[in-house]
Design an enzyme around this catalytic site. Structure first.
Site, PDB file in Angstrom:
ATOM      1  N   LEU A 144       0.832  -1.281   0.051  1.00 50.45           N
ATOM      2  CA  LEU A 144      -0.043   0.173  -0.145  1.00 50.45           C
ATOM      3  C   LEU A 144       0.767   1.101  -0.323  1.00 50.45           C
ATOM      4  O   LEU A 144       0.458   2.062  -0.600  1.00 50.45           O
ATOM      5  CB  LEU A 144      -0.810   0.188   1.325  1.00 50.45           C
ATOM      6  CG  LEU A 144      -1.984   0.896   1.171  1.00 50.45           C
ATOM      7  CD1 LEU A 144      -3.066   0.725   0.176  1.00 50.45           C
ATOM      8  CD2 LEU A 144      -2.552   1.047   2.634  1.00 50.45           C
ATOM      9  N   ILE A 184       1.405   2.310  -3.497  1.00 49.90           N
ATOM     10  CA  ILE A 184       0.414   3.095  -3.963  1.00 49.90           C
ATOM     11  C   ILE A 184       0.335   4.409  -3.692  1.00 49.90           C
ATOM     12  O   ILE A 184      -0.001   5.480  -4.218  1.00 49.90           O
ATOM     13  CB  ILE A 184      -0.831   2.312  -3.820  1.00 49.90           C
ATOM     14  CG1 ILE A 184      -0.738   0.926  -4.286  1.00 49.90           C
ATOM     15  CG2 ILE A 184      -2.209   2.995  -4.386  1.00 49.90           C
ATOM     16  CD1 ILE A 184      -0.390   0.742  -5.727  1.00 49.90           C
ATOM     17  N   GLU A 185       0.572   4.659  -2.317  1.00 49.07           N
ATOM     18  CA  GLU A 185       0.333   6.171  -1.517  1.00 49.07           C
ATOM     19  C   GLU A 185       1.527   6.974  -1.973  1.00 49.07           C
ATOM     20  O   GLU A 185       1.227   8.008  -2.301  1.00 49.07           O
ATOM     21  CB  GLU A 185       0.560   5.731   0.038  1.00 49.07           C
ATOM     22  CG  GLU A 185      -0.776   5.064   0.507  1.00 49.07           C
ATOM     23  CD  GLU A 185      -2.054   6.224   0.397  1.00 49.07           C
ATOM     24  OE1 GLU A 185      -1.899   7.370   0.225  1.00 49.07           O
ATOM     25  OE2 GLU A 185      -3.175   5.634   0.735  1.00 49.07           O
ATOM     26  N   SER A 186       2.827   6.307  -1.850  1.00 52.20           N
ATOM     27  CA  SER A 186       3.819   7.305  -1.977  1.00 52.20           C
ATOM     28  C   SER A 186       5.025   7.167  -2.870  1.00 52.20           C
ATOM     29  O   SER A 186       6.143   7.764  -3.124  1.00 52.20           O
ATOM     30  CB  SER A 186       4.418   7.878  -0.707  1.00 52.20           C
ATOM     31  OG  SER A 186       5.010   6.617  -0.285  1.00 52.20           O
ATOM     32  N   TYR A 244      -8.524   2.776  -6.310  1.00 51.53           N
ATOM     33  CA  TYR A 244      -7.377   2.662  -5.332  1.00 51.53           C
ATOM     34  C   TYR A 244      -7.276   1.134  -5.053  1.00 51.53           C
ATOM     35  O   TYR A 244      -6.136   0.608  -4.804  1.00 51.53           O
ATOM     36  CB  TYR A 244      -8.072   3.370  -4.097  1.00 51.53           C
ATOM     37  CG  TYR A 244      -6.855   3.353  -2.853  1.00 51.53           C
ATOM     38  CD1 TYR A 244      -5.575   4.233  -2.873  1.00 51.53           C
ATOM     39  CD2 TYR A 244      -7.079   2.391  -1.744  1.00 51.53           C
ATOM     40  CE1 TYR A 244      -5.022   4.377  -1.828  1.00 51.53           C
ATOM     41  CE2 TYR A 244      -6.210   2.708  -0.632  1.00 51.53           C
ATOM     42  CZ  TYR A 244      -5.219   3.609  -0.634  1.00 51.53           C
ATOM     43  OH  TYR A 244      -4.340   3.610   0.228  1.00 51.53           O
TER      44      TYR A 244
END
Length: 320
Positions: free
Chosen positions: A52, A55-57, A158
């Site tokens: 995750l 995906i976030e950063s 997402y």
């Protein structure tokens, strides 16, 4: 994790147009994931949650979104503070890998305990529990794919992105993808305990680094000053500088104490400010004569560029 057209679309994207970044993630993950896995195991969570953060950063502690989310796990300021991440002029613990990962685990565990479904917990991480509850009401379903159409557009993408990234990070070689060379020196560090009073700049100097270089190993720091917590602070120091730090620690302490004493003396001898309130009809030259200072001093102390002042304005004065 389900495979469907939405997930396939994201897999194709990561395997083609995102391939250069994916190669970087494969290399960086070797340094990020051991820490993630240790903390995820501590919270008894699926290890796949580590993906995750890509995906976030893109595994970037300094990442900042347009909305103000910061760090590898992209916490907004209010959410970060809810989970005890300090955010002030000196530090931003959303950029601290260990502390932000723990905060993400606590948040996701709360959402999983509430919904009983990891995909729904991930959706809530993206759009918030309010939007998830709304989607549940409108769809009459409690699973992610059942409420999919009622979630915000970004959240609809997402979860498929997360599933696709999990697949690609495990089966990248199927696409002929190999880890890319990447400067990972900044992730090769150990924590050292800094006693109360150590000077950050002196530490950097004595271990052969600039303050900017040492800051890169401590992304939570905004300024070159150690943010003490209680009696000291755990500072990240490059692996090859650890022994240098311990060898130089007595000297660092002595110099730090001497500098601190100099600062205390300078502060004690610093002229104290007094204030003068401008009266009607007064100008800077008149006030300068009355107070025994120069016009240029008045301007400097009060940030005045021209000559305009106004009645009842408070002017700062320093007299030795």
């Amino acid at each position: 994790m389900d495979y469907n057209f939405l997930v396939k679309t994201q897999i194709d994207y990561y395997g083609t147009r995102w391939q250069v970044r994916l190669k970087e993630m494969l290399t960086k993950s070797q340094y990020f994931f051991p820490l993630y896995e240790e903390i995820l195991s501590e919270y008894n969570m699926p290890l796949e949650i580590k993906y995750l953060s890509i995906i976030e950063s893109g595994l970037n502690p300094y990442a900042r979104s347009r909305s103000g989310a910061v760090g590898a796990w992209q916490f907004m300021p209010a959410t970060g503070r809810i989970f005890d991440l300090k955010i002030n002029s000196q530090v931003d613990e959303r950029r601290d890998l260990e502390k932000s990962t723990r905060a993400a685990c606590i948040y996701l565990n709360q959402m999983y305990n509430q919904y009983g479904d990891w995909l729904v917990a991930l959706a809530s991480y993206n759009c918030g529990p309010g939007n998830v509850r709304k989607a549940m009401r409108h769809s009459g379903r409690t699973d992610f794919w059942g409420m999919y159409k009622y979630l915000p557009r970004e959240t609809q993408n997402y979860v498929p992105k997360f599933i696709a990234m999990t697949y690609m990070m495990n089966f990248y070689d199927t696409y002929g993808i190999t880890p890319a060379p990447y400067d990972v020196d900044q992730y090769m560090f150990q924590k050292v305990y800094c006693q109360e009073g150590l000077d950050f700049k002196i530490i950097a100097e004595r271990i052969g680094l600039s303050t900017e270089e040492l800051l890169r190993f401590n992304p939570e720091m905004k300024v070159a000053s150690i943010p003490y917590e209680g009696e000291g602070y755990n500072l990240n120091v490059p692996d090859d500088k650890i022994q240098m730090f311990y060898d130089a620690e007595p000297e660092i302490m002595a110099i730090s104490e001497a500098l601190a004493e100099e600062r205390r003396i300078a502060e004690a001898n610093k002229p104290k400010a007094t204030y003068y309130y401008v009266r009607k009809g007064e100008s800077l030259p008149i006030i300068a004569r009355k107070t025994g200072v120069s016009v240029s001093q008045l301007k400097k102390w009060n940030g005045i560029s021209g000559s305009l002042i106004y009645p009842k304005q408070k002017l700062k004065l320093y007299k030795s």
